[in-house]
Write a protein that holds these residues in place. Structure first.
Motif, PDB file in Angstrom:
ATOM      1  N   GLU A  89      43.078  39.485  38.299  1.00  0.00           N
ATOM      2  CA  GLU A  89      43.304  39.301  39.738  1.00  0.00           C
ATOM      3  C   GLU A  89      41.981  39.253  40.498  1.00  0.00           C
ATOM      4  OE1 GLU A  89      45.488  41.917  43.101  1.00  0.00           O
ATOM      5  OE2 GLU A  89      46.839  41.079  41.563  1.00  0.00           O
ATOM      6  N   GLN A  90      40.988  39.991  40.035  1.00  0.00           N
ATOM      7  CA  GLN A  90      39.663  39.891  40.652  1.00  0.00           C
ATOM      8  C   GLN A  90      39.116  38.473  40.511  1.00  0.00           C
ATOM      9  OE1 GLN A  90      37.495  43.100  38.617  1.00  0.00           O
ATOM     10  NE2 GLN A  90      37.302  44.134  40.589  1.00  0.00           N
ATOM     11  N   ALA A  91      39.300  37.882  39.340  1.00  0.00           N
ATOM     12  CA  ALA A  91      38.852  36.507  39.133  1.00  0.00           C
ATOM     13  C   ALA A  91      39.619  35.552  40.035  1.00  0.00           C
ATOM     14  CB  ALA A  91      39.031  36.118  37.663  1.00  0.00           C
ATOM     15  N   GLN A  92      40.908  35.754  40.146  1.00  0.00           N
ATOM     16  CA  GLN A  92      41.728  34.888  41.005  1.00  0.00           C
ATOM     17  C   GLN A  92      41.322  35.022  42.474  1.00  0.00           C
ATOM     18  OE1 GLN A  92      45.494  36.510  39.766  1.00  0.00           O
ATOM     19  NE2 GLN A  92      45.892  34.821  38.345  1.00  0.00           N
TER      20      GLN A  92
ATOM     21  N   ASP B 126      46.883  30.711  33.735  1.00  0.00           N
ATOM     22  CA  ASP B 126      46.101  31.946  33.721  1.00  0.00           C
ATOM     23  C   ASP B 126      46.546  32.917  32.628  1.00  0.00           C
ATOM     24  OD1 ASP B 126      44.116  31.592  35.669  1.00  0.00           O
ATOM     25  OD2 ASP B 126      45.494  32.089  37.298  1.00  0.00           O
ATOM     26  N   ALA B 127      47.855  33.026  32.426  1.00  0.00           N
ATOM     27  CA  ALA B 127      48.374  33.996  31.458  1.00  0.00           C
ATOM     28  C   ALA B 127      47.982  33.655  30.032  1.00  0.00           C
ATOM     29  CB  ALA B 127      49.894  34.076  31.578  1.00  0.00           C
ATOM     30  N   TRP B 128      47.617  32.412  29.764  1.00  0.00           N
ATOM     31  CA  TRP B 128      47.300  31.967  28.412  1.00  0.00           C
ATOM     32  C   TRP B 128      45.798  31.867  28.162  1.00  0.00           C
ATOM     33  CZ3 TRP B 128      51.185  31.733  24.998  1.00  0.00           C
ATOM     34  CH2 TRP B 128      52.473  31.649  25.500  1.00  0.00           C
ATOM     35  N   CYS B 129      45.006  32.130  29.185  1.00  0.00           N
ATOM     36  CA  CYS B 129      43.559  31.933  29.093  1.00  0.00           C
ATOM     37  C   CYS B 129      42.820  33.229  28.795  1.00  0.00           C
ATOM     38  CB  CYS B 129      43.021  31.348  30.403  1.00  0.00           C
ATOM     39  SG  CYS B 129      43.529  29.653  30.733  1.00  0.00           S
ATOM     40  N   THR B 130      41.639  33.071  28.211  1.00  0.00           N
ATOM     41  CA  THR B 130      40.655  34.147  28.151  1.00  0.00           C
ATOM     42  C   THR B 130      39.788  34.023  29.395  1.00  0.00           C
ATOM     43  OG1 THR B 130      40.582  34.175  25.733  1.00  0.00           O
ATOM     44  CG2 THR B 130      38.674  35.070  26.894  1.00  0.00           C
ATOM     45  N   HIS B 131      39.711  35.078  30.174  1.00  0.00           N
ATOM     46  CA  HIS B 131      38.939  35.063  31.419  1.00  0.00           C
ATOM     47  C   HIS B 131      37.633  35.824  31.191  1.00  0.00           C
ATOM     48  CE1 HIS B 131      42.376  33.622  33.908  1.00  0.00           C
ATOM     49  NE2 HIS B 131      43.065  34.201  32.933  1.00  0.00           N
ATOM     50  N   ILE B 132      36.538  35.228  31.598  1.00  0.00           N
ATOM     51  CA  ILE B 132      35.241  35.893  31.499  1.00  0.00           C
ATOM     52  C   ILE B 132      34.582  35.871  32.875  1.00  0.00           C
ATOM     53  CG2 ILE B 132      34.978  35.316  29.063  1.00  0.00           C
ATOM     54  CD1 ILE B 132      33.022  33.148  29.797  1.00  0.00           C
ATOM     55  N   GLY B 133      33.618  36.765  33.060  1.00  0.00           N
ATOM     56  CA  GLY B 133      32.990  36.832  34.366  1.00  0.00           C
ATOM     57  C   GLY B 133      31.623  37.476  34.316  1.00  0.00           C
ATOM     58  N   VAL B 134      30.982  37.506  35.456  1.00  0.00           N
ATOM     59  CA  VAL B 134      29.682  38.157  35.635  1.00  0.00           C
ATOM     60  C   VAL B 134      29.837  39.171  36.762  1.00  0.00           C
ATOM     61  CG1 VAL B 134      27.257  37.859  36.254  1.00  0.00           C
ATOM     62  CG2 VAL B 134      28.426  36.114  34.876  1.00  0.00           C
ATOM     63  N   ARG B 135      29.375  40.388  36.495  1.00  0.00           N
ATOM     64  CA  ARG B 135      29.515  41.459  37.476  1.00  0.00           C
ATOM     65  C   ARG B 135      28.143  41.967  37.909  1.00  0.00           C
ATOM     66  NH1 ARG B 135      34.073  43.854  38.732  1.00  0.00           N
ATOM     67  NH2 ARG B 135      35.086  43.141  36.806  1.00  0.00           N
ATOM     68  N   ASP B 136      28.001  42.214  39.205  1.00  0.00           N
ATOM     69  CA  ASP B 136      26.807  42.864  39.735  1.00  0.00           C
ATOM     70  C   ASP B 136      26.982  44.366  39.540  1.00  0.00           C
ATOM     71  OD1 ASP B 136      24.890  44.108  41.400  1.00  0.00           O
ATOM     72  OD2 ASP B 136      24.812  42.369  42.722  1.00  0.00           O
ATOM     73  N   LEU B 137      26.144  44.957  38.694  1.00  0.00           N
ATOM     74  CA  LEU B 137      26.319  46.363  38.356  1.00  0.00           C
ATOM     75  C   LEU B 137      26.044  47.286  39.532  1.00  0.00           C
ATOM     76  CD1 LEU B 137      24.789  46.475  34.752  1.00  0.00           C
ATOM     77  CD2 LEU B 137      27.177  46.220  35.444  1.00  0.00           C
TER      78      LEU B 137
ATOM     79  N   LEU C 128      40.758  28.145  27.591  1.00  0.00           N
ATOM     80  CA  LEU C 128      42.053  27.888  26.959  1.00  0.00           C
ATOM     81  C   LEU C 128      41.796  27.182  25.637  1.00  0.00           C
ATOM     82  CD1 LEU C 128      45.240  27.907  27.475  1.00  0.00           C
ATOM     83  CD2 LEU C 128      44.925  25.519  28.173  1.00  0.00           C
ATOM     84  N   ASP C 129      42.221  27.794  24.522  1.00  0.00           N
ATOM     85  CA  ASP C 129      41.959  27.132  23.247  1.00  0.00           C
ATOM     86  C   ASP C 129      43.167  26.314  22.808  1.00  0.00           C
ATOM     87  OD1 ASP C 129      43.784  28.830  21.980  1.00  0.00           O
ATOM     88  OD2 ASP C 129      42.314  29.724  20.647  1.00  0.00           O
TER      89      ASP C 129
END
Length: 251
Positions: A28-31, A59-70, A82-83
């Motif tokens: 949800e953060q990505a969305q 969305d439910a079938w995907c691998t979600h990746i991201g970058v976070r500011d620590l 999506l593979d």
């Protein structure tokens, strides 16, 4: 989770970390980030807008990746993957909503589709993309994927002048339909563009071209986002050596 951290250029206080976004709260953060970027920049018509989200059935079938500011804990970049196995469950790749992909079934080796990539405007540097690419590299390596494919967008708010000017350059330098031909379901309107018109290539599209990706045909007009989507295909063993360091474990 990749443990790579990178200090953004000229902003030494920024520590960025790539990660897998696992679980409903993280997705949800990505969305929410996608909604903020796509609605502000493209005035896009988004499913989930009433909740401040960009969401769809993929969305439910995907691998979600991201970058976070620590330092802040904020998610500042994201993409989804999506593979070919998940696409079989869904019934199609996301790109097939915009393109007829001729030759898709003849590609040799596993396929990974990338989409919905976005970066917070305050973090649009090569460093942020490099951190995101590091996690993409981990996924590519784990799945031994032979191809990375997806769409990169060019704004159409000017009626298509920028898109056509950029396409003139892409056709000359980066067009290849040998492995796959992408036929747009909604082609762009025909425009007469002066040959000397110069347009800046969007950062994500430029990044794909630097990696060695090819475009596989003419763009599709995505009227919900008011962009021209260019279909790209990157063959893993043709990755540009100069940029292979961003995909350290995947080559």
């Amino acid at each position: 989770m990749s443990q790579i951290a990178l200090t953004a250029a000229r902003r030494p206080e920024r520590q960025l970390r790539a990660e897998r976004l696992i679980g409903p709260a993280a997705v949800e953060q990505a969305q929410a980030l996608r909604f903020r970027v796509f609605s502000a920049e493209f005035n896009a018509r988004l499913k989930g807008a009433e909740r401040g989200l960009d969401e769809d059935d993929f969305d439910a079938w995907c691998t979600h990746i991201g970058v976070r500011d620590l330092a802040s804990g904020e998610l500042v970049a994201t993409t989804r993957l999506l593979d070919h196995r998940a696409a079989q469950h869904v019934g199609r790749f996301y790109s097939e909503e915009e393109f007829n992909l001729h030759g898709l079934g003849h590609l040799q080796g596993p396929i990974l589709e990338i989409g919905r990539t976005c970066v917070d405007p305050a973090y649009r540097s090569g460093g942020t993309i490099a951190v995101l690419w590091s996690e993409l590299a981990e996924v590519l390596n784990e799945g031994s994927y032979s191809y990375l494919m997806g769409c990169a967008s060019i704004p159409m708010q000017d009626g298509g002048l920028q898109a056509e000017a950029i396409m003139q350059r892409l056709r000359e330098r980066h067009l290849c339909t040998e492995n796959l031909r992408a036929e747009p379901r909604t082609p762009l309107p025909n425009l007469d563009v002066p040959a000397n018109l110069i347009a800046e290539m969007p950062p994500l599209l430029k990044a794909y071209m630097r990696l060695g990706a090819k475009i596989c045909g003419e763009p599709c007009w995505d009227q919900d986002f008011q962009v021209a989507d260019v279909f790209i295909l990157l063959k893993r063993d043709e990755l540009c050596p100069r940029y292979a360091r961003h995909f350290k474990a995947a080559v």
